[in-house]
Enzyme design. Structure first.
Site, PDB file in Angstrom:
ATOM      1  N   ASP A  79       0.824  -1.208   0.000  1.00  0.00           N
ATOM      2  CA  ASP A  79       0.000   0.000   0.000  1.00  0.00           C
ATOM      3  C   ASP A  79       0.858   1.257   0.000  1.00  0.00           C
ATOM      4  O   ASP A  79       2.080   1.194   0.124  1.00  0.00           O
ATOM      5  CB  ASP A  79      -0.942   0.005   1.214  1.00  0.00           C
ATOM      6  CG  ASP A  79      -0.279  -0.494   2.502  1.00  0.00           C
ATOM      7  OD1 ASP A  79       0.936  -0.287   2.656  1.00  0.00           O
ATOM      8  OD2 ASP A  79      -0.967  -1.101   3.331  1.00  0.00           O
ATOM      9  N   ASN A 147      -7.663  -3.551  14.383  1.00  0.00           N
ATOM     10  CA  ASN A 147      -9.033  -3.829  13.934  1.00  0.00           C
ATOM     11  C   ASN A 147      -9.083  -4.978  12.930  1.00  0.00           C
ATOM     12  O   ASN A 147     -10.115  -5.209  12.300  1.00  0.00           O
ATOM     13  CB  ASN A 147      -9.680  -2.571  13.343  1.00  0.00           C
ATOM     14  CG  ASN A 147      -8.964  -2.062  12.093  1.00  0.00           C
ATOM     15  OD1 ASN A 147      -7.960  -2.639  11.664  1.00  0.00           O
ATOM     16  ND2 ASN A 147      -9.464  -0.991  11.516  1.00  0.00           N
ATOM     17  N   HIS A 149      -7.251  -5.251  10.148  1.00  0.00           N
ATOM     18  CA  HIS A 149      -6.978  -4.942   8.743  1.00  0.00           C
ATOM     19  C   HIS A 149      -5.662  -5.558   8.291  1.00  0.00           C
ATOM     20  O   HIS A 149      -4.736  -5.755   9.091  1.00  0.00           O
ATOM     21  CB  HIS A 149      -7.010  -3.429   8.478  1.00  0.00           C
ATOM     22  CG  HIS A 149      -5.818  -2.656   8.946  1.00  0.00           C
ATOM     23  ND1 HIS A 149      -5.893  -1.648   9.866  1.00  0.00           N
ATOM     24  CD2 HIS A 149      -4.503  -2.715   8.595  1.00  0.00           C
ATOM     25  CE1 HIS A 149      -4.704  -1.129  10.063  1.00  0.00           C
ATOM     26  NE2 HIS A 149      -3.829  -1.758   9.308  1.00  0.00           N
ATOM     27  N   GLU A 154      -9.646  -2.314   5.298  1.00  0.00           N
ATOM     28  CA  GLU A 154     -10.306  -2.071   6.566  1.00  0.00           C
ATOM     29  C   GLU A 154     -11.508  -3.013   6.744  1.00  0.00           C
ATOM     30  O   GLU A 154     -11.954  -3.655   5.785  1.00  0.00           O
ATOM     31  CB  GLU A 154     -10.777  -0.611   6.629  1.00  0.00           C
ATOM     32  CG  GLU A 154      -9.663   0.421   6.512  1.00  0.00           C
ATOM     33  CD  GLU A 154      -8.854   0.590   7.800  1.00  0.00           C
ATOM     34  OE1 GLU A 154      -8.920  -0.297   8.681  1.00  0.00           O
ATOM     35  OE2 GLU A 154      -8.163   1.613   7.920  1.00  0.00           O
TER      36      GLU A 154
END
Length: 252
Positions: A79, A147, A149, A154
């Site tokens: 990313d 979380n 990811h 996400e």
């Protein structure tokens, strides 16, 4: 390094648990070195952030000790923040050069990075998607967010997602804030490889360290594949190795 890592099996997942983050990072670095020795022109999928930094330190040391050469290795990265050029200190491109590429023997022509400063981010995502799909990664290195990811996929990201522009969650923005070198705040958007791109890799290694990741690890390895915890979707892959320290593994 501890010579006797604890091997766990949770719903058929392959898991190695080591006492410390340093030992877990060494374990992952050794796996990468073994792969590169066996396949010098392999394609490595690489991650950024605090977690893989220790791995890269060990890979750099291995090249300096002439234990391995990365001169033929091709790389792709997960990313990049939108709005940051490759020379910006807070870009993931700059991170990769700082932590690994410029201090080991990589050939710059074999390094593939996302350009976050392009005028047309959709076109850049399309370009990078074609490059990623042109050849599966032989090994994809992943971290995991608190979380769940992976990359910047996400919660809610579909399993069939490919390279695309994404908006980062507040949890991710807060988690990444301390890593900034120059910016006052984390860019809110990024281009990321999708979950389907990650699952195309021949081998996936997930490194997670610290108690803050324990809940995400527990959800990821519960056996239920649910895009509310994107890392749980790795359960669809047949060759995933989770490498954890005791803190990250404490809820297993």
């Amino acid at each position: 390094m501890n010579n006797h890592p604890r091997i766990a099996s949770v719903r058929a997942a392959k898991i190695t648990i080591l006492p410390t983050a340093e030992e877990a990072s060494q374990f992952v670095a050794e796996r990468i070195v073994t792969l590169v020795r066996a396949n010098p022109a392999c394609r490595l999928g690489l991650a950024t952030g605090k977690t893989p930094r220790r791995v890269y330190e060990r890979l750099v040391a291995a090249t300096h000790e002439r234990k391995v050469s990365f001169s033929e290795v091709e790389t792709i990265n997960l990313d990049e923040y939108l709005g940051l050029g490759r020379s910006h200190p807070d870009s993931f491109a700059a991170y990769m050069h700082r932590e690994l590429f410029s201090v080991a023997d990589f050939d710059t022509s074999n390094i593939n990075l996302i350009d976050g400063a392009v005028a047309d981010e959709t076109a850049e995502a399309t370009r990078y998607a074609a490059l990623v799909r042109s050849r599966p990664a032989d090994l994809q290195l992943l971290g995991i967010g608190t979380n769940g990811h992976i990359g910047f996929n996400e919660p809610g990201s579909p399993a069939e997602s490919r390279v695309r522009v994404v908006e980062l969650s507040q949890e991710t923005l807060a988690a990444n804030q301390p890593t900034l070198l120059e910016l006052d705040r984390v860019p809110p958007h990024a281009i990321t490889m999708g979950i389907a791109d990650i699952l195309d890799a021949r081998e996936i290694v997930v490194l997670a360290t610290g108690a803050a990741k324990a809940e995400a690890i527990h959800k990821s390895l519960s056996g239920q594949q649910d895009n509310s915890c994107p890392a749980s979707l790795l359960g669809a892959h047949g060759n995933v190795h989770w490498v954890l320290d005791n803190g990250a593994a404490q809820l297993l």
